[in-house]
Design a protein around this motif. Structure first.
Motif, PDB file in Angstrom:
ATOM      1  N   GLY A 290      -6.145  19.661   8.010  1.00 18.94           N
ATOM      2  CA  GLY A 290      -6.546  19.506   9.396  1.00 18.94           C
ATOM      3  C   GLY A 290      -5.552  20.148  10.342  1.00 18.94           C
ATOM      4  N   ARG A 291      -5.829  19.955  11.625  1.00 22.51           N
ATOM      5  CA  ARG A 291      -5.040  20.624  12.666  1.00 22.51           C
ATOM      6  C   ARG A 291      -3.768  19.851  12.991  1.00 22.51           C
ATOM      7  N   GLY A 292      -2.863  20.530  13.709  1.00 23.20           N
ATOM      8  CA  GLY A 292      -1.678  19.883  14.229  1.00 23.20           C
ATOM      9  C   GLY A 292      -0.436  20.052  13.395  1.00 23.20           C
ATOM     10  N   GLY A 293      -0.486  20.826  12.322  1.00 23.01           N
ATOM     11  CA  GLY A 293       0.689  21.018  11.485  1.00 23.01           C
ATOM     12  C   GLY A 293       0.781  19.964  10.402  1.00 23.01           C
ATOM     13  N   PRO A 294       1.656  20.185   9.416  1.00 20.96           N
ATOM     14  CA  PRO A 294       1.725  19.288   8.263  1.00 20.96           C
ATOM     15  C   PRO A 294       2.142  17.868   8.609  1.00 20.96           C
ATOM     16  N   GLU A 295       3.048  17.696   9.575  1.00 20.48           N
ATOM     17  CA  GLU A 295       3.478  16.339   9.944  1.00 20.48           C
ATOM     18  C   GLU A 295       2.315  15.539  10.518  1.00 20.48           C
ATOM     19  N   ALA A 296       1.587  16.135  11.449  1.00 25.27           N
ATOM     20  CA  ALA A 296       0.469  15.440  12.084  1.00 25.27           C
ATOM     21  C   ALA A 296      -0.659  15.199  11.084  1.00 25.27           C
ATOM     22  N   ALA A 297      -0.942  16.200  10.235  1.00 24.03           N
ATOM     23  CA  ALA A 297      -2.017  16.046   9.256  1.00 24.03           C
ATOM     24  C   ALA A 297      -1.698  14.952   8.250  1.00 24.03           C
ATOM     25  N   ALA A 298      -0.431  14.887   7.814  1.00 25.11           N
ATOM     26  CA  ALA A 298      -0.023  13.841   6.871  1.00 25.11           C
ATOM     27  C   ALA A 298      -0.126  12.463   7.518  1.00 25.11           C
TER      28      ALA A 298
ATOM     29  N   LEU B 153       0.858  -1.181   0.000  1.00 21.94           N
ATOM     30  CA  LEU B 153       0.000   0.000   0.000  1.00 21.94           C
ATOM     31  C   LEU B 153       0.896   1.233   0.000  1.00 21.94           C
ATOM     32  N   VAL B 154       0.764   2.045  -1.048  1.00 21.97           N
ATOM     33  CA  VAL B 154       1.606   3.232  -1.207  1.00 21.97           C
ATOM     34  C   VAL B 154       0.718   4.467  -1.098  1.00 21.97           C
ATOM     35  N   VAL B 155       1.008   5.332  -0.135  1.00 24.79           N
ATOM     36  CA  VAL B 155       0.204   6.537   0.069  1.00 24.79           C
ATOM     37  C   VAL B 155       0.863   7.714  -0.642  1.00 24.79           C
ATOM     38  N   ASP B 156       0.103   8.346  -1.513  1.00 21.48           N
ATOM     39  CA  ASP B 156       0.545   9.576  -2.179  1.00 21.48           C
ATOM     40  C   ASP B 156      -0.089  10.752  -1.444  1.00 21.48           C
ATOM     41  N   HIS B 157       0.737  11.479  -0.682  1.00 25.11           N
ATOM     42  CA  HIS B 157       0.224  12.608   0.102  1.00 25.11           C
ATOM     43  C   HIS B 157      -0.020  13.851  -0.752  1.00 25.11           C
ATOM     44  N   GLY B 158       0.557  13.879  -1.950  1.00 21.10           N
ATOM     45  CA  GLY B 158       0.371  15.025  -2.821  1.00 21.10           C
ATOM     46  C   GLY B 158       1.012  16.299  -2.314  1.00 21.10           C
ATOM     47  N   LEU B 159       2.044  16.184  -1.485  1.00 18.35           N
ATOM     48  CA  LEU B 159       2.662  17.361  -0.870  1.00 18.35           C
ATOM     49  C   LEU B 159       3.848  17.901  -1.655  1.00 18.35           C
ATOM     50  N   GLN B 160       4.314  17.143  -2.644  1.00 16.82           N
ATOM     51  CA  GLN B 160       5.484  17.554  -3.407  1.00 16.82           C
ATOM     52  C   GLN B 160       5.210  17.391  -4.899  1.00 16.82           C
TER      53      GLN B 160
ATOM     54  N   ALA C  82      -5.968   6.260   5.327  1.00 21.67           N
ATOM     55  CA  ALA C  82      -6.001   5.585   4.022  1.00 21.67           C
ATOM     56  C   ALA C  82      -5.575   4.124   4.144  1.00 21.67           C
ATOM     57  N   LEU C  83      -4.536   3.864   4.922  1.00 22.15           N
ATOM     58  CA  LEU C  83      -4.076   2.491   5.105  1.00 22.15           C
ATOM     59  C   LEU C  83      -5.145   1.636   5.778  1.00 22.15           C
ATOM     60  N   HIS C  84      -5.798   2.211   6.771  1.00 19.01           N
ATOM     61  CA  HIS C  84      -6.832   1.468   7.499  1.00 19.01           C
ATOM     62  C   HIS C  84      -7.996   1.124   6.580  1.00 19.01           C
ATOM     63  N   GLU C  85      -8.391   2.077   5.772  1.00 22.15           N
ATOM     64  CA  GLU C  85      -9.520   1.844   4.865  1.00 22.15           C
ATOM     65  C   GLU C  85      -9.190   0.808   3.798  1.00 22.15           C
ATOM     66  N   ALA C  86      -7.936   0.819   3.333  1.00 25.80           N
ATOM     67  CA  ALA C  86      -7.559  -0.068   2.230  1.00 25.80           C
ATOM     68  C   ALA C  86      -7.208  -1.485   2.682  1.00 25.80           C
ATOM     69  N   ARG C  87      -6.926  -1.683   3.946  1.00 24.98           N
ATOM     70  CA  ARG C  87      -6.371  -2.957   4.378  1.00 24.98           C
ATOM     71  C   ARG C  87      -7.385  -4.092   4.409  1.00 24.98           C
TER      72      ARG C  87
END
Length: 321
Positions: free
Chosen positions: A93-101, A55-62, A108-113
């Motif tokens: 969402g809240r908590g800064g980019p690290e927490a939001a990512a 499972l590969v997550v594309d965060h779309g941040l770069q 996404a991982l939970h939904e796809a598993r």
């Protein structure tokens, strides 16, 4: 032992401690940790005849993140997993980019598993960074205990494997891992811990800091789990979701009493529970002078009356629903 063999052994040993699922998923970013894990997971899956999926997550941040994700999926398949899929998420969402990512990624991982166990590539170095973060933020022993090797549906087989070992494993396998620029970006706290703080500690303390922090986490995790077990027994004696007997709680040491309250509040639907919330509810038990209730996230109110603690407000929801 070669690095590939060490990573494979770590995965095999981990799977020997858990109930084997019908399918194994592995989270893959394209970095060395996740690629080494993907190969070892595929190897273990073949040995145990369990299907494996990346499972590969594309965060779309770069810029170009979609291409990076597709290449990571392709590499995972080259390393032996039977299938791979890219999950595109929206980071907000809240908590800064690290927490939001992180929130978006885990969702996404939970939904796809489906019903699969998801293996994550966190290493001994990640564990050390987690302990340092918790220490610096004053987050308490639960945070200092670090990440659990097995926290269903998540599995972390590589917590005893270093980041250097995963890099060497990729070199042995002939694969070139992706270098995430965020991992070297000083805007991110973990990146500065990795590049500045841990190397300084290694220099000042003459080495061995990361393994020492990981050992500290393991010791605290054992203590925390033991205390949680005792707290669960006290919770049963004190009552449960319908309310808690104050006299039972007041007789217990603070460390156990607050664990009971924490479990009760979380199980009753309180979200984003902070230490300040917990201490305020605890004051209803040991420093009660007829004061009013404590308002908690979710518009719930903890109140004391007739020798019992109760939660009032919107209908609480059970954790996990």
């Amino acid at each position: 032992m070669s690095a590939v063999a060490a990573v494979r052994k770590a995965v095999r040993d981990f799977l020997g401690t858990v109930e084997l699922p019908a399918e194994l998923c592995v989270a893959v970013s394209g970095g060395a940790d996740s690629l080494a894990l993907a190969e070892a997971t595929a190897n273990a899956g073949r040995l145990r005849q369990i299907p494996t999926r990346a499972l590969v997550v594309d965060h779309g941040l770069q810029p170009g993140s979609a291409k990076v994700a597709e290449e990571a999926a392709a590499r995972a398949k080259q390393l032996g997993v039977e299938s791979a899929e890219v999950l595109t998420v929206r980071v907000e969402g809240r908590g800064g980019p690290e927490a939001a990512a992180r929130t978006a990624r885990y969702g996404a991982l939970h939904e796809a598993r489906g019903e699969a166990l998801v293996l994550l590539g966190h290493t001994l170095d990640d564990q050390a960074e987690t302990v340092l973060l918790g220490l610096g933020r004053g987050s308490g022993p639960r945070s200092l205990a670090g990440m659990r090797p097995y926290d269903p549906p998540w599995g972390r087989p590589l917590l005893g494997i270093t980041r250097e070992q995963t890099r060497l494993a990729c070199a042995e396998l002939g694969v070139e891992p992706w270098q995430d620029p965020h991992n070297a970006d000083p805007r991110f706290t973990r990146a500065r811990l990795r590049a500045e703080v841990l190397p300084l500690l290694e220099d000042v303390l003459a080495g061995g800091v990361a393994p020492a922090l990981a050992r500290t986490a393991a010791q605290l995790r054992d203590d925390t789990e033991a205390l949680d077990t005792v707290a669960d027994r006290i919770l049963t004696r004190a009552g449960g979701s319908e309310g808690l007997d104050v006299a039972v709680l007041a007789a217990e040491p603070a460390a156990l009493r607050r664990r009971v309250l924490r479990r009760w509040l979380l199980d009753s639907g309180v979200r984003e529970l902070t230490d300040a919330h917990l201490r305020s509810v605890d004051a209803l038990v040991v420093r009660w002078r007829g004061q009013g209730g404590v308002w908690l996230p979710g518009k719930l109110e903890a109140r004391r009356g007739h020798g019992r603690l109760s939660l009032n407000g919107p209908e609480p929801t059970t954790r996990g629903e």
